[in-house]
Write a protein that holds these residues in place. Structure first.
Motif, PDB file in Angstrom:
ATOM      1  N   LEU B  10     -23.636 -23.550  36.960  1.00 19.03           N
ATOM      2  CA  LEU B  10     -23.485 -25.191  36.011  1.00 19.03           C
ATOM      3  C   LEU B  10     -23.070 -26.265  36.949  1.00 19.03           C
ATOM      4  CD1 LEU B  10     -23.724 -26.665  33.095  1.00 19.03           C
ATOM      5  CD2 LEU B  10     -21.650 -26.500  33.018  1.00 19.03           C
ATOM      6  N   TYR B  20     -16.862 -32.606  27.983  1.00 13.54           N
ATOM      7  CA  TYR B  20     -15.874 -31.369  27.580  1.00 13.54           C
ATOM      8  C   TYR B  20     -14.470 -31.807  26.728  1.00 13.54           C
ATOM      9  CZ  TYR B  20     -14.783 -26.947  27.433  1.00 13.54           C
ATOM     10  OH  TYR B  20     -14.230 -25.335  27.086  1.00 13.54           O
ATOM     11  N   THR B  50     -11.734 -24.157  31.464  1.00 15.19           N
ATOM     12  CA  THR B  50     -12.523 -23.141  29.829  1.00 15.19           C
ATOM     13  C   THR B  50     -13.993 -23.938  30.254  1.00 15.19           C
ATOM     14  OG1 THR B  50     -11.654 -24.750  28.579  1.00 15.19           O
ATOM     15  CG2 THR B  50     -10.184 -22.644  28.529  1.00 15.19           C
ATOM     16  N   LEU B  51     -14.459 -25.472  31.105  1.00 12.50           N
ATOM     17  CA  LEU B  51     -15.501 -25.418  30.916  1.00 12.50           C
ATOM     18  C   LEU B  51     -16.342 -24.437  32.027  1.00 12.50           C
ATOM     19  CD1 LEU B  51     -18.098 -27.592  30.956  1.00 12.50           C
ATOM     20  CD2 LEU B  51     -16.289 -28.717  32.462  1.00 12.50           C
ATOM     21  N   SER B  52     -15.622 -23.960  33.161  1.00 11.30           N
ATOM     22  CA  SER B  52     -16.337 -22.960  34.010  1.00 11.30           C
ATOM     23  C   SER B  52     -16.399 -21.601  33.633  1.00 11.30           C
ATOM     24  CB  SER B  52     -15.763 -22.565  35.389  1.00 11.30           C
ATOM     25  OG  SER B  52     -15.605 -24.142  36.326  1.00 11.30           O
ATOM     26  N   MET B  53     -15.009 -21.077  32.955  1.00 12.43           N
ATOM     27  CA  MET B  53     -14.886 -20.235  32.427  1.00 12.43           C
ATOM     28  C   MET B  53     -16.089 -19.977  31.309  1.00 12.43           C
ATOM     29  SD  MET B  53     -11.197 -18.844  29.384  1.00 12.43           S
ATOM     30  CE  MET B  53     -12.547 -19.763  28.116  1.00 12.43           C
ATOM     31  N   ASN B  54     -16.218 -20.110  30.804  1.00 12.76           N
ATOM     32  CA  ASN B  54     -17.433 -20.312  29.874  1.00 12.76           C
ATOM     33  C   ASN B  54     -19.002 -19.784  30.141  1.00 12.76           C
ATOM     34  OD1 ASN B  54     -15.747 -21.503  27.452  1.00 12.76           O
ATOM     35  ND2 ASN B  54     -16.576 -23.571  27.542  1.00 12.76           N
ATOM     36  N   LEU B  57     -19.627 -16.369  29.452  1.00 14.50           N
ATOM     37  CA  LEU B  57     -19.688 -15.182  28.069  1.00 14.50           C
ATOM     38  C   LEU B  57     -21.418 -16.025  27.772  1.00 14.50           C
ATOM     39  CD1 LEU B  57     -16.838 -16.573  25.603  1.00 14.50           C
ATOM     40  CD2 LEU B  57     -17.482 -14.110  26.691  1.00 14.50           C
ATOM     41  N   ARG B  58     -21.825 -16.822  28.871  1.00 13.61           N
ATOM     42  CA  ARG B  58     -22.825 -16.845  29.245  1.00 13.61           C
ATOM     43  C   ARG B  58     -23.791 -15.945  29.833  1.00 13.61           C
ATOM     44  NH1 ARG B  58     -24.883 -21.500  26.185  1.00 13.61           N
ATOM     45  NH2 ARG B  58     -26.870 -21.972  27.963  1.00 13.61           N
ATOM     46  N   ALA B  61     -23.960 -13.224  27.424  1.00 15.19           N
ATOM     47  CA  ALA B  61     -24.854 -13.064  27.012  1.00 15.19           C
ATOM     48  C   ALA B  61     -26.225 -12.983  27.868  1.00 15.19           C
ATOM     49  CB  ALA B  61     -24.982 -14.110  25.851  1.00 15.19           C
ATOM     50  N   MET B  74     -12.478 -10.680  26.908  1.00 12.38           N
ATOM     51  CA  MET B  74     -12.115 -11.031  27.441  1.00 12.38           C
ATOM     52  C   MET B  74     -10.921 -11.552  28.213  1.00 12.38           C
ATOM     53  SD  MET B  74     -14.354 -14.581  29.310  1.00 12.38           S
ATOM     54  CE  MET B  74     -13.387 -15.257  28.030  1.00 12.38           C
ATOM     55  N   ILE B  76      -8.820 -13.634  31.810  1.00  7.31           N
ATOM     56  CA  ILE B  76      -9.541 -14.529  32.804  1.00  7.31           C
ATOM     57  C   ILE B  76      -7.901 -15.198  33.803  1.00  7.31           C
ATOM     58  CG2 ILE B  76     -11.756 -14.246  32.883  1.00  7.31           C
ATOM     59  CD1 ILE B  76      -9.339 -17.519  32.282  1.00  7.31           C
TER      60      ILE B  76
END
Lengths: 133, 126
Positions: B10, B20, B50-54, B57-58, B61, B74, B76
């Motif tokens: 991203l 965000y 958290t914008l990068s942390m998410n 999870l993507r 998935a 998770m 981190i």
């Protein structure tokens, strides 16, 4: 919203900061997808897994509002139990777990728990932060 | 089990940071106000961690399917700030010493880790 600025000194370990309520609706999912794009596997009525932090952080920030500007996140732990879906009402509670000053920095850990309207556990999190003041 | 978590990237634009901030209700000026951020120890605007942390999870998935994120864990740490216009990539590798766990990272365009930690997808041994 708190009546006074939540400074490091005012944080009370084990003292609940309260409960924040949020509703999962189409608009919330659309706002999330505007940042990240479509959900992996295709959009459904379920919140994408990565939305956990958006839900937990929004609650945490509201429950600690007002707090000093300029704080930083140091680490986060999550357990994702299930994905909420459109129509769910989520209740997130937060409790300070620990605080200490190390090397001149104010370290704080908060534990959050998010449940749905049926009281099912949705998310658990431990947030480690450096408090600004 | 798969050995790798597929990478997901991203670009962190200021517009994305602003959006965000609106979603999470986080108006911390260190993310939004260049003058304020310049005076902090960060020396300028940084993105919400958290914008990068998410992306982790993507990526999980993407690799295992969204169902693998139900009953997942998770853990981190944020190790380096993410700046405006950085391109960050989440990825992971199976931890042979911790069955069921994947060591994960988010790295910037220079390959420097900005987030490190681990995940355990659903169904993996605890």
């Amino acid at each position: 919203m708190l009546s006074e600025l939540l400074t490091f000194d005012r944080i009370e370990i084990g003292q609940s900061l309260g409960v924040h309520e949020s509703i999962i609706d189409q608009a919330a999912l659309d706002r999330w997808r505007a940042v990240y794009g479509d959900d992996v596997g295709g959009n459904t009525d379920a919140a994408p897994p990565d939305m956990v932090s958006g839900i937990v952080m929004a609650a945490q920030l509201e429950l600690t509002n007002p707090h000093p500007d300029g704080g930083l996140h140091a680490g986060q732990q999550y357990v994702l139990h299930r994905r909420p879906v459109i129509g769910d009402t989520l209740r997130t509670s937060s409790v300070p777990l620990s605080k200490e000053v190390r090397k001149g920095r104010r370290w704080v850990q908060m534990k959050t728990e998010t449940r749905d309207q049926q009281d099912r556990l949705i998310y658990e999190a431990v947030l480690t932060m450096i408090w600004a003041a | 089990m798969q050995n790798e978590i597929l990478p997901v990237s991203l670009k962190i634009t200021q517009d994305r940071i602003n959006a965000y901030a609106g979603i999470t209700g986080d108006p911390n000026p260190i993310h939004l106000d260049a003058a304020f951020a310049a005076k902090t120890e960060m020396g300028g605007i940084i993105a919400h961690g958290t914008l990068s942390m998410n992306l982790i999870l993507r990526a999980m998935a993407e690799t295992f399917g969204p169902d693998a994120c139900d009953d997942a864990e998770m853990d981190i740490r944020f190790v380096k700030p993410v700046r405006v216009d950085d391109v960050v990539t989440a990825s992971g590798t199976h931890d042979r010493e911790q069955p069921g766990r994947y060591n994960v990272q988010v790295a910037n365009q220079a390959g420097e880790p900005v987030i490190v930690g681990w995940v355990r997808p659903a169904g993996a041994p605890a």
